[in-house]
Design an enzyme around this catalytic site. Structure first.
Site, short mmCIF file in Angstrom:
data_model
loop_
_atom_site.label_atom_id
_atom_site.label_comp_id
_atom_site.label_asym_id
_atom_site.label_seq_id
_atom_site.Cartn_x
_atom_site.Cartn_y
_atom_site.Cartn_z
N GLU A 9 30.80 38.13 41.55
CA GLU A 9 30.99 39.11 40.02
C GLU A 9 31.52 40.73 40.81
O GLU A 9 32.84 41.37 39.88
CB GLU A 9 29.50 39.18 39.80
CG GLU A 9 29.34 37.82 38.88
CD GLU A 9 30.14 37.59 37.83
OE1 GLU A 9 31.32 38.44 37.59
OE2 GLU A 9 30.50 36.24 37.22
N TYR A 58 27.59 44.19 32.46
CA TYR A 58 28.09 42.87 32.94
C TYR A 58 27.25 42.26 33.92
O TYR A 58 26.89 41.40 33.85
CB TYR A 58 30.02 42.81 32.32
CG TYR A 58 29.89 41.69 33.58
CD1 TYR A 58 30.50 40.47 32.02
CD2 TYR A 58 30.61 41.39 34.78
CE1 TYR A 58 30.65 39.37 33.49
CE2 TYR A 58 31.38 40.22 35.10
CZ TYR A 58 31.20 39.45 34.32
OH TYR A 58 31.84 38.30 34.74
N ASP A 93 32.88 39.35 29.71
CA ASP A 93 33.92 39.78 30.23
C ASP A 93 35.39 39.51 29.66
O ASP A 93 35.28 38.81 27.89
CB ASP A 93 34.36 39.24 31.77
CG ASP A 93 35.16 37.39 31.19
OD1 ASP A 93 34.48 37.34 30.12
OD2 ASP A 93 35.13 36.59 32.03
#
Length: 365
Positions: free
Chosen positions: A51, A134, A152
């Site tokens: 990520e 996020y 996202d």
């Protein structure tokens, strides 16, 4: 595409989620950091690393970097013990280098203060260096099975179309998050988040979305209106400012002089060619404020390097040293063989400068 008509009402979240998860069970992308649908939860270290790498970077670009990092540093403990320069070199070319610096900071906190265990909830994850809302939501959902709202760019596109949200980005983001929350299920939240990402990366593409194959076609308000490609609505882009500067090539015996940039600012801590203060607020008017690393003759190759950063575009002249007095070089640097320059881990900007020198040298032969 269908003719415009009465817009559908998006059904309750469990129905939308069920449709999407059935599609995901059959069509999930195989990615090196991912567990396939209904398998055990993914390794938190793998999810976190991927990520961080995927922020503003494509899956295709990240795959080889992820593989390289996992092979060299297979756990958060081994990464925490890595030399800063080695990590920055391994990251070179991936861009947005603050991510790599925060990666090391985070690894050292997790390994040193948390006994090598990532927190399993969003609140505690967000306390770690480099982990924002996020990323915390993605790790909590995918690695720990927590219900979390993961949004996202791909999810923004899917939800904007699903609900025909016509407020331009970024002002629409609170509304998008609210709608994403409404359709996020309590069970399989991690699979749901990845299914949304896959849908946005594939069928619900930026251009020419494949609506006929979409599992949420009959729930989608933009599809019903015949205008899916119109969403998400984006505010007009501002022109990027232009900056100019100089990069210095000092070469002897097929070796080039490299320095390490300061620990703060752009490309901090990276190996680089010496350069002037292009990172200051300079316009692209050719104004000369160069600070050469050596006194003596230089040959200038005008506008040899062009590079675009997130917030500005940069053009650099290449100055090639023509003198012989290398003893005047500052001590903080190293000679690096041009034949092995790929191992130096130069940021893309300075890799371009080396290529510009090689082109210059070839033209002189």
């Amino acid at each position: 595409m269908v003719a415009k008509g009465k817009a559908p009402i998006v059904e309750k979240s469990d129905t939308v989620a069920a449709r999407l998860l059935r599609w995901y069970d059959a069509h999930a992308r195989k990615l090196p950091w991912r567990m396939m649908p209904r398998e055990k939860l993914a390794d938190p270290y793998h999810v976190w690393l991927s990520e961080i790498m995927l922020q503003q970077t494509t899956v295709a670009a990240v795959k080889p970097y992820f593989a390289k990092f996992i092979a060299r540093w297979p756990s958060v403990e081994t990464l925490s013990q890595a030399n800063d320069a080695d990590v920055m070199a391994a990251w070179a070319g991936l861009g947005y280098y603050a991510r790599a610096r925060n990666l090391l900071k985070c690894a050292r906190v997790v390994a040193g203060d948390l006994d090598g265990t990532f927190p399993g909830n969003e609140t505690d994850l967000r306390k770690l260096p480099g982990i924002g809302p996020y990323t915390a939501a993605a790790i909590a959902a995918i690695a720990f099975g927590q219900r979390a709202v993961v949004v996202d760019a791909n999810v923004e596109r899917v939800v904007s179309r699903l609900f025909a949200i016509d407020t331009p980005l970024p002002a629409s983001r609170p509304h998008i998050r609210e709608k994403t929350d409404a359709i996020t299920p309590d069970a399989r939240a991690g699979d749901f988040a990845q299914a949304m990402m896959d849908l946005g990366a594939g069928l619900c593409a930026v251009r020419d979305p494949a609506c006929a194959l979409c599992p949420l076609q009959h729930d989608c308000m933009a599809f019903a209106a015949g205008t899916p490609a119109a969403f998400p609505v984006k505010a007009p882009k501002k022109a990027k400012p232009l900056r100019a500067g100089t990069v210095f090539g000092v070469i002897r015996e097929n070796k080039i002089w490299l320095v390490r940039r300061k620990d703060t600012g752009m490309l901090a801590g990276m190996r680089a060619l010496p350069s002037d203060n292009w990172s200051a607020r300079r316009s692209g008017n050719g104004a000369d404020s160069s600070e050469a690393p050596l006194h003596g003759p230089w040959e200038i190759v005008p506008k040899a390097v062009h590079h675009t950063f997130t917030h500005f575009s940069l053009t650099l002249d290449l100055a090639v040293y023509q003198g012989k007095d290398f003893e005047m070089l500052p001590s903080a640097g190293e000679w690096w063989a041009l034949d092995n320059i790929a191992d130096a881990g130069l940021p893309t900007l300075f890799a371009k400068a080396v290529k510009a020198y090689e082109k210059y040298q070839k033209a002189r032969q």
